[in-house]
Structures are given as C-alpha cells and as structure tokens.
Design a protein around this motif. Structure first.
Motif, PDB file in Angstrom:
ATOM      1  N   TYR A 100      99.350  35.449  -9.706  1.00  0.00           N
ATOM      2  CA  TYR A 100      97.864  34.575  -9.467  1.00  0.00           C
ATOM      3  C   TYR A 100      98.170  33.130  -9.777  1.00  0.00           C
ATOM      4  O   TYR A 100      97.691  32.280  -8.684  1.00  0.00           O
ATOM      5  N   MET A 101      99.093  32.764 -10.614  1.00  0.00           N
ATOM      6  CA  MET A 101      98.806  31.314 -10.805  1.00  0.00           C
ATOM      7  C   MET A 101     100.265  30.670  -9.877  1.00  0.00           C
ATOM      8  O   MET A 101      99.858  29.560  -9.405  1.00  0.00           O
ATOM      9  N   PRO A 122      99.912  40.571 -13.227  1.00  0.00           N
ATOM     10  CA  PRO A 122      99.539  39.729 -12.265  1.00  0.00           C
ATOM     11  C   PRO A 122      99.221  38.395 -12.608  1.00  0.00           C
ATOM     12  O   PRO A 122      99.188  37.586 -11.700  1.00  0.00           O
ATOM     13  N   THR A 123      99.036  37.981 -13.625  1.00  0.00           N
ATOM     14  CA  THR A 123      98.454  36.545 -14.107  1.00  0.00           C
ATOM     15  C   THR A 123      99.887  35.538 -13.351  1.00  0.00           C
ATOM     16  O   THR A 123      99.477  34.358 -12.908  1.00  0.00           O
ATOM     17  N   GLN A 159     100.358  31.719  -6.766  1.00  0.00           N
ATOM     18  CA  GLN A 159      99.226  31.783  -5.549  1.00  0.00           C
ATOM     19  C   GLN A 159      98.624  30.544  -5.430  1.00  0.00           C
ATOM     20  O   GLN A 159      98.259  30.096  -4.580  1.00  0.00           O
ATOM     21  N   SER A 184      99.875  31.526 -18.625  1.00  0.00           N
ATOM     22  CA  SER A 184      99.863  31.381 -17.220  1.00  0.00           C
ATOM     23  C   SER A 184      99.729  29.988 -16.938  1.00  0.00           C
ATOM     24  O   SER A 184     100.392  29.701 -16.097  1.00  0.00           O
ATOM     25  N   GLY A 238      94.144  31.779 -13.015  1.00  0.00           N
ATOM     26  CA  GLY A 238      94.851  32.983 -13.810  1.00  0.00           C
ATOM     27  C   GLY A 238      94.084  34.346 -13.800  1.00  0.00           C
ATOM     28  O   GLY A 238      92.878  34.312 -13.285  1.00  0.00           O
ATOM     29  N   TRP A 239      94.508  35.324 -14.440  1.00  0.00           N
ATOM     30  CA  TRP A 239      93.745  36.631 -14.303  1.00  0.00           C
ATOM     31  C   TRP A 239      92.393  36.644 -14.919  1.00  0.00           C
ATOM     32  O   TRP A 239      91.731  37.452 -14.502  1.00  0.00           O
ATOM     33  N   HIS A 262      89.907  36.465 -12.362  1.00  0.00           N
ATOM     34  CA  HIS A 262      89.898  37.381 -11.290  1.00  0.00           C
ATOM     35  C   HIS A 262      88.547  37.984 -11.165  1.00  0.00           C
ATOM     36  O   HIS A 262      88.155  38.356 -12.089  1.00  0.00           O
ATOM     37  N   PHE A 291      91.072  43.576 -14.731  1.00  0.00           N
ATOM     38  CA  PHE A 291      91.726  44.926 -15.092  1.00  0.00           C
ATOM     39  C   PHE A 291      92.132  45.859 -14.101  1.00  0.00           C
ATOM     40  O   PHE A 291      92.339  46.970 -14.225  1.00  0.00           O
ATOM     41  N   ALA A 292      91.827  45.601 -12.774  1.00  0.00           N
ATOM     42  CA  ALA A 292      92.417  46.082 -11.566  1.00  0.00           C
ATOM     43  C   ALA A 292      93.927  46.276 -11.434  1.00  0.00           C
ATOM     44  O   ALA A 292      94.664  46.837 -10.827  1.00  0.00           O
ATOM     45  N   PHE A 293      94.307  44.892 -12.095  1.00  0.00           N
ATOM     46  CA  PHE A 293      95.737  44.499 -11.804  1.00  0.00           C
ATOM     47  C   PHE A 293      96.297  44.336 -10.306  1.00  0.00           C
ATOM     48  O   PHE A 293      97.110  44.991 -10.022  1.00  0.00           O
ATOM     49  N   GLU A 294      95.479  43.859  -9.386  1.00  0.00           N
ATOM     50  CA  GLU A 294      95.896  43.698  -8.095  1.00  0.00           C
ATOM     51  C   GLU A 294      96.779  42.500  -7.826  1.00  0.00           C
ATOM     52  O   GLU A 294      97.011  41.764  -8.848  1.00  0.00           O
ATOM     53  N   ALA A 295      97.744  42.652  -6.847  1.00  0.00           N
ATOM     54  CA  ALA A 295      98.695  42.114  -6.676  1.00  0.00           C
ATOM     55  C   ALA A 295      98.230  40.537  -6.247  1.00  0.00           C
ATOM     56  O   ALA A 295      98.884  39.481  -6.486  1.00  0.00           O
ATOM     57  N   GLY A 296      97.143  40.330  -5.361  1.00  0.00           N
ATOM     58  CA  GLY A 296      96.469  39.216  -4.925  1.00  0.00           C
ATOM     59  C   GLY A 296      95.485  38.598  -5.748  1.00  0.00           C
ATOM     60  O   GLY A 296      94.424  39.462  -6.336  1.00  0.00           O
ATOM     61  N   TYR A 297      95.089  37.338  -5.929  1.00  0.00           N
ATOM     62  CA  TYR A 297      94.175  36.706  -6.533  1.00  0.00           C
ATOM     63  C   TYR A 297      92.887  36.822  -5.651  1.00  0.00           C
ATOM     64  O   TYR A 297      93.001  36.380  -4.680  1.00  0.00           O
TER      65      TYR A 297
END
Lengths: 397, 397
Positions: free
Chosen positions: B129-130, B125-126, B132, B97, A241-242, A245, A249-255
C-alpha cells in the motif's frame, strides 16, 4: 505589582485547582511549557494501566478490548473541541512533521493545476523542511515564502497560528479567507496555540499540531491532523498505510481508502505514547478554554509589565496579537538564560539571540510570574550572566 | 512425543531462564507473539522511570539528560546486532509503513533512470500500500509483483524475509545478490523474522522492521530503518524533518541533511513508546540468537509433527525454509480459532482461511507446544468449532 497582590490573584484564579493536577519540581518556575508540558499527576497510573493491565493481561486482545485499534480516531474525537473541530474530523498519530507532509501532499493532489507551495520561513523549521523534501521529490514546484504575500497561483499555504520565536499570532479567519479566496488551500499548524487559547481551524482545509507542548501529552506524544469534512471523499493520504484502508483486515493486495477521516490513519498507533496523551485529555475535557486564554493574556501582560524596558521585547505588546509566550532579544541570550535557569527560572534560548518564556495557564500562576521577572531583573542588573560558567553551549537547549 | 518428554526438553532448554522474564497470563498458551510479543517483566518499571523520573523531574531537560534526543540512534545501535548491522547504521522511530516509504523513496532517488518498483503482492499489505501511494504521488512508475521475477529494469525490490501468512522464508543473501546484479536496490522487511532467527541484512541496501512482534517492544513500539553505509552520503530522506537536519537547533530556513544515519531521523521521537523498546532491548542484549533459531525450528517442527495431517499445512515442511510460525488452512478457520482460544490456546486467524501459530522461543516451551497441539486436535476431532457461538466475526482478530 507586588508579590502579595500576585498571591491574591492566584487565590482568586478560577483555574487554580488545576495546578495541583500537575507534577512540578520544587523550587522551579517552569516557563518551558511551550516546549514540553508538565506531567499530569495521574498520567503515571494511566500509562501503567496500559502496560500492565492492557498489554500484560490482554496481550494481542488489547487491539479490540482496550480500544487501541480505534485510538487514533477516539483520541482525535476527544481532542477535536480544542481546535474547533467536530467528531470524525481529527486523527491522532505520528509526528507533526509527518502530518504536515500528509496535509500538504493531499492539498497538492487537490490542486493539481497549481505548482506553488507557500510556507513561512519564520515558521518552526520542520514544517518548511518537510515541504522542501516533498517539493524535491515531486519536482517542478516552487516553494515561496509567506512573507511575499502572494497566493493567487498557490496550491496550498502552510502557516503557524503562533510564531514559535516571537509568539506573534495570525488571525486565523482572515488569513484563511484570503488564502481560499485566492483559490489555494489552507493548512494551519497550531502546535504553538493549541491548549493555550481557543483555537478554531474549522474554516481551514487542514490543520496539524503536536500534543506535547501546552497539551501535556508527554515527550514525543503523537501529533494530530484535522481534515475538513468537505475533503473527506476526495483528499488522498499519500502515506497510504494499512490502517487507512477500507478493510485493513481483508489483507487485499490493492489500497482502497477508508471512508471519512480514517483514511488519514497511516499504520499501527504508538499505544504507550497514546496513553500519555489520553491522560492529558482527561484533564483538558474539564478545562474552560475561555478562562485559559484570559489568564494567559493576563500572565504574559504582567510579565511584560514587570520586566519593563530591561530587555528588548520581541513579542507583540498587544495581548490579543500574542500567544502564551513572551520573547526577548539579548546579544548574550544564551548565558543570560543559563544564569536564570541556575536560579530556578526555566525558560529557553533559541539562536541567535532569543529568550523565550512560556506561560501554561493550568499550572503557572501570578506569583510565579512575579518571581520569574524579579530573578530575570536581578540577573540583568547585576550582570550575573557574565560568569564564565554560563558561556558553554549545550547541544540541545 | 508425550508431555513428559516435552517437560524434559523444557528442563534442558538453554533459553529456559528467559521465560520468567515475561508476564504471561495464567492458563493461556500464547502463540500470537508473531503479532504482539508478550510484556517483559521489567518493562513497567522502565516506562515508569521515563514518565516519573525523567519527564516528571527533568521536564524539558530530559531531551539532554535522559538521552531522549539521541534515542533514535542509541536504540538503533542497540538493535543493530539483531539484523547483522553495525553501529551508526540503524535509526529507530515512526512505523514500519513510514520506514518503507523512506526506504523505497530513497531508492528511487538513487536510481532516477528506472521507473519500476517491485513489491510482493503476498507480502504484508501495508508495504504494498505504501509503495502504491508513493507511485501514485510520483506518477510514471510501474508497481510490479515480485512473483514476475524480473528486476532488470527495476529501481528497487521490496520483499519480506518471512511471509506473514505462510512463514515461508526467502534466502536473503541469494535474493539480494540477484536483485543487485540486475542493477536494482534491495529493501528487506524483517518484521516477521527479527527476534526469531539470526537476521543479516548487511548486504542489502535498506531494511525495515517493527519491534512489537518477536522483539516485545510493546503495542505500536517504534519501527527501525537500516541504511547501508555505502548510501549514507547520497541517499535522501524524503521525509526531511528537523531531527535529520545537520544542525537542527540552528533553526535554519533550508534543510541540510545530517551526516550518516542521522539524516533518516524524521522528527521528535515517541519517548514513552521508546521506553518500552529500550526495556525489550535490555533482554535481547543477553540472548544468543543461534539458540533462539535452533529452538524455534524445534518448536515449529514438533507442532507440525503433533498436528500431523489433521489440518492442511500452509507452511514449508522444511524448518530451514520457515520462520517461527506454523500456518494451516481450514475453510472454517475463524470458528476453529475461536474455539481454540476459548480453550486457552491463542493463535490468530487471517482471512480467508488461515490459522496462524507463532512460537516465540524466549517464552514458549515444548510442553506449550504439546498442549496447544492436543487442544487443536480435540477441537477438530470433536468438531467443537461448530458451536454457533464461535461464528460471529470480530472487527480485529
């Protein structure tokens, strides 16, 4: 041992001052602290502060200013000494079941060439159930009972330090060494030992536990997960989960996992429940655990002596091999326990025939043990449990 | 629209009585209710009751007598009408999540012949991420971006009803129909819509959401999971903890799922956090959601009108296509938001350039919108955000 002698032991108890820090109902000897710990007296104010002063006044700013965002790590650091861990090795959050899933899944990823998960069929069932769910999802795994004693092809061994039914205690260092020597990873569940004795999982690979039993964090207080630092760089949190990460708080698409223990945080912490745990940790920071263990052994030994052979003992007779709980077997255990509760002595019953009595050394004293044993003996001697009002089962006991 | 006209609209607002039920700090226009909802006034007493009267007095008996054990289902039933669901279709607990993980994993088990998971890279994103983490654990799955628009080989599509950045709203019935027509299962994330509009996920296969945004359940209040009744007999909870077992208190060695929605409960509920949610549901049971949606559209439209072209609008201009939030882009969005907060108007900033303003219709009024827009225009007109004290980034915003 008469009651006056017990009162004298209470007067000499170096932990006696802690009893006043807990709310205990009048006229009850509460021997279910191994299931849900009593309410610390200052918890209500600590929770009120979180609700009114933090949430009410700081609103979303509480994530920074009240420290909510960091709480899974800061509470983990506060809890770490209770399990022999250091700072940056423990995260708090979610439930024990979910922490078991995280630990066992991470272990499987670290031992991809092995396809056996060892779990203890006598352990509290949720650990085993979570392993079964994971094995079913992945396919191709054997779930083997710990009693078979074979780890040489196992990826991971999951075991409870103290058996929830009998209070039998495993020797953590020797089991850990045997498991690791066989090439498997060791996951300890310390739900039934943390807060009742000096726990040390620092040699293990992972450990999980709850905080609502001896630790008194409150009903459903968050669980914890220990990860040995040697795995921090390589272990995966499959519940990615976020909040785990590297830059949430960069809210990237990839984990991308955070460095260190933070990667094992899943998502938004349950702040109100965490406030209850924080209040309990305020107490535990002042508690000498060697004295807790010494008193625990004395209380459980006294109870066993006083009950004598009136009931079949299900726990080890040797205090060193036992947790802070004493269990007996009785074919009519359910009505026996209800008759006892009706007389102010609260233990619990576990199917099919187990009476459990937990002794939380911070708020249970020697005179409590005396009174509980005397009442139990009276219920048995006079067969008071045969009263038919005690026969009906409740859904949850 | 001048301030007097806004005050008149507030006086005529059929929801005006609800504002007094929330604690709002003096001198602040709180437009972050889309992130953390404000504190309902009676929540403190409801939480106090759980701590002192339930835990303190009933101790372990609270699992029965205070209804803690059933709370994941009873709170789920209370919440269900807010998402168009019926009783026995929603469980409350854990985090969004974790609920995403449960829903997506269950969907994959229901579509074993398909190996594609569709998720939205623009979603919070979460969720992604989950997915992924699950795909990595299982191996052999493709995670495809929703923007590709292809579902014909997908096992499951995971999508947020309202985009957390722009507030753009999907049409739930038509997307659900398209996904299901392609043979995939539909999982909706309604975190950013529940409590702000009439949500209806009853046609979907699964839905998840949080309760700490518009619903005002408190920081880290438990999430929820909806499972369509047509899947109750066949869907698996891969997080198969003891509270989802058919007979949790039989302590069997093997997991057997409970009938119905109960199988999606994992383990011990976070009772203190649930008390916060229960208090919020006391309010929501009296709220007409059609009026909430009407007021939400009016508030966000008024804000957009008042701000005009002073900022680049990132949200849909059509109120029907929008959630209860208005977002703008500004290359120096961070200092702009800090300058605004310094003047008592609280929105939030999301990297790289997004200013977000959430309008919770239960406690935000028309005059608030007027004041917020006027302050924002002043900050922009006078370039007050160029003050260097606003430049430094905080870790969490």
């Amino acid at each position: 041992m008469d009651r006056d002698r017990c009162l004298a032991l209470d007067a000499d108890d170096p932990l006696r001052e802690f009893r006043a820090e807990f709310v205990l109902p009048e006229g009850v000897v509460y021997l279910v602290g191994n299931s849900l710990g009593a309410l610390p007296r200052h918890t209500a104010e600590r929770v009120r502060r979180t609700v009114e002063d933090e949430w009410g006044e700081q609103l979303v700013g509480g994530w920074n200013h009240a420290g909510w965002y960091e709480q899974p790590l800061t509470a983990g650091d506060r809890l770490a000494p209770l399990i022999g861990a250091g700072p940056g090795q423990v995260v708090v959050g979610n439930t024990t079941s979910i922490a078991v899933y995280q630990a066992v899944a991470a272990a499987l990823r670290l031992r991809p060439e092995r396809r056996v998960i060892v779990s203890d069929l006598r352990n509290f069932p949720t650990d085993h159930y979570m392993v079964q769910g994971l094995a079913r999802l992945l396919g191709g795994y054997e779930v083997r009972d710990f009693a078979e004693g074979r780890f040489d092809d196992a990826a991971v061994v999951l075991l409870s330090e103290v058996d929830y039914r009998t209070a039998a205690r495993h020797d953590v260092p020797s089991v850990t060494a045997a498991v690791q020597a066989a090439g498997a990873l060791m996951v300890w569940d310390v739900c039934h030992s943390v807060g009742a004795m000096e726990v040390d999982v620092s040699g293990a690979d992972f450990a999980v536990g709850c905080t609502y039993k001896y630790l008194c964090g409150g009903p459903g207080a968050p669980a914890f997960l220990y990860v040995n630092p040697r795995h921090h760089a390589t272990a995966e949190n499959v519940l990615s989960g976020w909040h785990g990460h590297a830059e949430p708080f960069a809210f990237e698409a990839g984990y991308r996992p955070a460095e260190g223990i933070r990667r094992f945080v899943v998502s938004t912490p349950h702040v109100l429940s965490l406030a209850g745990l924080e209040a309990a940790l305020d107490v535990w920071e002042r508690v000498p655990m060697d004295l807790v263990r010494a008193k625990s052994m004395a209380l459980t030994s006294l109870f066993i002596d006083l009950v004598g052979d009136a009931l079949e003992l299900a726990s080890p007779r040797d205090a060193a091999a036992r947790g802070s709980q004493v269990s007996y077997r009785h074919p009519d255990g359910y009505p026996v326990m209800r008759a006892l509760i009706d007389r102010g002595v609260h233990g619990d019953f576990r199917a099919p025939d187990l009476l459990r009595f937990g002794f939380a050394p911070l708020y249970i004293g020697y005179a409590d043990v005396h009174d509980a044993a005397a009442t139990l003996l009276e219920v048995l001697d006079k067969e008071l449990w045969r009263d038919k009002k005690y026969a009906q089962r409740l859904a949850v006991t």
